[in-house]
Design an enzyme around this catalytic site. Sequence first.
Site, PDB file in Angstrom:
ATOM      1  N   LYS A  61       0.819  -1.218   0.000  1.00  0.00           N
ATOM      2  CA  LYS A  61       0.000   0.000   0.000  1.00  0.00           C
ATOM      3  C   LYS A  61       0.849   1.263   0.000  1.00  0.00           C
ATOM      4  O   LYS A  61       0.589   2.184  -0.749  1.00  0.00           O
ATOM      5  CB  LYS A  61      -0.922   0.046   1.232  1.00  0.00           C
ATOM      6  CG  LYS A  61      -2.013  -0.979   1.262  1.00  0.00           C
ATOM      7  CD  LYS A  61      -2.990  -0.712   2.421  1.00  0.00           C
ATOM      8  CE  LYS A  61      -2.354  -0.773   3.792  1.00  0.00           C
ATOM      9  NZ  LYS A  61      -1.925  -2.098   4.234  1.00  0.00           N
ATOM     10  N   ARG A 108      -9.796   1.730   8.650  1.00  0.00           N
ATOM     11  CA  ARG A 108      -9.514   0.335   8.994  1.00  0.00           C
ATOM     12  C   ARG A 108     -10.649  -0.305   9.785  1.00  0.00           C
ATOM     13  O   ARG A 108     -10.597  -1.489  10.054  1.00  0.00           O
ATOM     14  CB  ARG A 108      -8.238   0.273   9.836  1.00  0.00           C
ATOM     15  CG  ARG A 108      -6.957  -0.008   9.029  1.00  0.00           C
ATOM     16  CD  ARG A 108      -5.806   0.101  10.006  1.00  0.00           C
ATOM     17  NE  ARG A 108      -4.646  -0.664   9.704  1.00  0.00           N
ATOM     18  CZ  ARG A 108      -3.541  -0.189   9.134  1.00  0.00           C
ATOM     19  NH1 ARG A 108      -3.490   1.039   8.685  1.00  0.00           N
ATOM     20  NH2 ARG A 108      -2.479  -0.955   8.992  1.00  0.00           N
ATOM     21  N   ARG A 141      10.709  -6.635   4.558  1.00  0.00           N
ATOM     22  CA  ARG A 141      10.680  -5.205   4.871  1.00  0.00           C
ATOM     23  C   ARG A 141      11.307  -4.945   6.238  1.00  0.00           C
ATOM     24  O   ARG A 141      11.977  -3.946   6.446  1.00  0.00           O
ATOM     25  CB  ARG A 141       9.225  -4.703   4.852  1.00  0.00           C
ATOM     26  CG  ARG A 141       9.080  -3.210   5.112  1.00  0.00           C
ATOM     27  CD  ARG A 141       7.661  -2.744   4.877  1.00  0.00           C
ATOM     28  NE  ARG A 141       6.746  -3.230   5.894  1.00  0.00           N
ATOM     29  CZ  ARG A 141       5.424  -3.056   5.853  1.00  0.00           C
ATOM     30  NH1 ARG A 141       4.870  -2.422   4.861  1.00  0.00           N
ATOM     31  NH2 ARG A 141       4.659  -3.535   6.819  1.00  0.00           N
ATOM     32  N   ARG A 159      11.359  -1.689  10.945  1.00  0.00           N
ATOM     33  CA  ARG A 159      10.149  -1.285  11.685  1.00  0.00           C
ATOM     34  C   ARG A 159       9.918  -2.230  12.848  1.00  0.00           C
ATOM     35  O   ARG A 159       9.939  -3.441  12.681  1.00  0.00           O
ATOM     36  CB  ARG A 159       8.929  -1.312  10.744  1.00  0.00           C
ATOM     37  CG  ARG A 159       8.682   0.011  10.071  1.00  0.00           C
ATOM     38  CD  ARG A 159       7.529  -0.062   9.110  1.00  0.00           C
ATOM     39  NE  ARG A 159       6.285  -0.536   9.699  1.00  0.00           N
ATOM     40  CZ  ARG A 159       5.114  -0.429   9.103  1.00  0.00           C
ATOM     41  NH1 ARG A 159       5.030   0.155   7.916  1.00  0.00           N
ATOM     42  NH2 ARG A 159       4.027  -0.889   9.669  1.00  0.00           N
ATOM     43  N   ARG A 205      -1.478  -8.546  13.064  1.00  0.00           N
ATOM     44  CA  ARG A 205      -1.967  -7.523  12.126  1.00  0.00           C
ATOM     45  C   ARG A 205      -2.819  -8.147  11.024  1.00  0.00           C
ATOM     46  O   ARG A 205      -3.774  -7.544  10.542  1.00  0.00           O
ATOM     47  CB  ARG A 205      -0.789  -6.730  11.551  1.00  0.00           C
ATOM     48  CG  ARG A 205      -0.245  -5.735  12.585  1.00  0.00           C
ATOM     49  CD  ARG A 205       1.173  -5.300  12.278  1.00  0.00           C
ATOM     50  NE  ARG A 205       1.281  -4.575  11.046  1.00  0.00           N
ATOM     51  CZ  ARG A 205       2.416  -4.489  10.326  1.00  0.00           C
ATOM     52  NH1 ARG A 205       3.509  -5.112  10.728  1.00  0.00           N
ATOM     53  NH2 ARG A 205       2.438  -3.797   9.219  1.00  0.00           N
TER      54      ARG A 205
HETATM   55  P1  AMP Z   1       0.520   0.865   8.620  1.00  0.00           P
HETATM   56  O1  AMP Z   1       1.763   1.630   8.373  1.00  0.00           O
HETATM   57  O2  AMP Z   1      -0.661   1.396   7.844  1.00  0.00           O
HETATM   58  O3  AMP Z   1       0.686  -0.612   8.435  1.00  0.00           O
HETATM   59  O4  AMP Z   1       0.128   1.090  10.168  1.00  0.00           O
HETATM   60  C1  AMP Z   1       0.987   0.664  11.203  1.00  0.00           C
HETATM   61  C2  AMP Z   1       0.218   0.563  12.506  1.00  0.00           C
HETATM   62  O5  AMP Z   1      -0.319   1.851  12.852  1.00  0.00           O
HETATM   63  C3  AMP Z   1      -0.981  -0.369  12.472  1.00  0.00           C
HETATM   64  O6  AMP Z   1      -0.635  -1.727  12.722  1.00  0.00           O
HETATM   65  C4  AMP Z   1      -1.851   0.213  13.594  1.00  0.00           C
HETATM   66  O7  AMP Z   1      -1.342  -0.137  14.864  1.00  0.00           O
HETATM   67  C5  AMP Z   1      -1.623   1.719  13.414  1.00  0.00           C
HETATM   68  N1  AMP Z   1      -2.591   2.314  12.456  1.00  0.00           N
HETATM   69  C6  AMP Z   1      -2.341   2.861  11.235  1.00  0.00           C
HETATM   70  N2  AMP Z   1      -3.450   3.302  10.638  1.00  0.00           N
HETATM   71  C7  AMP Z   1      -4.459   3.009  11.495  1.00  0.00           C
HETATM   72  C8  AMP Z   1      -5.871   3.195  11.456  1.00  0.00           C
HETATM   73  N3  AMP Z   1      -6.487   3.736  10.376  1.00  0.00           N
HETATM   74  N4  AMP Z   1      -6.599   2.775  12.531  1.00  0.00           N
HETATM   75  C9  AMP Z   1      -6.016   2.223  13.614  1.00  0.00           C
HETATM   76  N5  AMP Z   1      -4.695   2.009  13.725  1.00  0.00           N
HETATM   77  C10 AMP Z   1      -3.915   2.394  12.671  1.00  0.00           C
END
Ligand code: AMP
Length: 194
Positions: A22, A96, A135, A141, A152
């Site tokens: 993404k 989400r 990654r 990360r 996740r």
């Molecule tokens: P991402 O980089 O989009 O994979 O997000 C990393 C982490 O940030 C996720 O595993 C969640 O813990 C948190 N996070 C990111 N976007 C959201 C969202 N829209 N709602 C809730 N938690 C989020």
Amino acid sequence: MAGDAAKAAEVVLLMGPPGAGKGTQATRVAVARGLTKLSTGDMLRAHVGAGTELGKRAKAIMDAGDLVPDDVIVGMVRAEVEAAERIRFLFDGFPRTAAQAAALDALLADQGAAVTAAVSLDVPDDELVRRVLQRAEVEGRSDDNEATIRNRMVVYHEQTKPLLDYYDAQDKLATVDGVGSMDTVTERIHEALA
Ligand code: AMP
């Protein structure tokens, strides 16, 4: 007129499980379409990096692979949308949950806009785990370890995947094959949005 078309509201959601690509695709598609990319994950990581109160609360949740509370996420997005001159966004990793999707609809309706399209990047689970672990080596990360990634995935399947039906019911969903070279996948997304 081309000028008017360039100013038209456009809200694209890039959805898909962790590791679907993404972030990379969001950047490319946003640049090509003249959209502002809003990644809630990047926004949260910026808070963590800056050591803000929000960042301190979010870090443990992110490290566990759980979702940060809806009100926190919606508050961050609202600030960006309300400050924007034009409603031209590409959301990466948002919404989400059903509550976030409803909040986004309300927020956009206040601005006289609506979600234009939701693009779902489709990648098989075994390929996802392989990508996320790769990654982890490259980016380091703290939430890219095997236990967190598994959670996740569960969270994605339980809370986020049902949103695809929500957008499909509105004829806004485009499912794109996320397996292939970066350029190939970008091209497929552009075709889906054409
Ligand atoms: P991402 O980089 O989009 O994979 O997000 C990393 C982490 O940030 C996720 O595993 C969640 O813990 C948190 N996070 C990111 N976007 C959201 C969202 N829209 N709602 C809730 N938690 C989020």
